[in-house]
Design a protein around this motif. Sequence first.
Motif: not given
Length: 131
Positions: A57-73
Amino acid sequence: MSYTIDTRVEGSFDDVVEATEDALAEEGFGVLCDVDVQATLRKKLDAEFRQYRILGACNPPLAHEALQEEPGIGALLPCNVVVYEDEDGVAVRAVDPVTLLGVVENDALDEVAGEVRDRLTRVTDAVETSF
């Protein structure tokens, strides 16, 4: 410390999977992948196994936010939700993102992890109240 958010219900396996997918959608998650573990083990190993599905499962806005903070996430995404049968009924277990993201040691992810945990908790609660 638990690494999942859990519920257990009495219902048909397929109905529980459907209810889980519906609850995920209500919380803004799409299912990117659906792994039928039972069918995979039968095909690859000629082994029998209980009904068991892994919903990525993926929530795109929250995944985007996390990826901006930590690309390796991305190595820890998507959020896995499993549905499986056992002797006590049908279990629904979602990864606890606070526990999972704790290994990253980036405080900037705390808010996102908490929001995802809240949403996945509402998912398991919704499935539980459906049965």
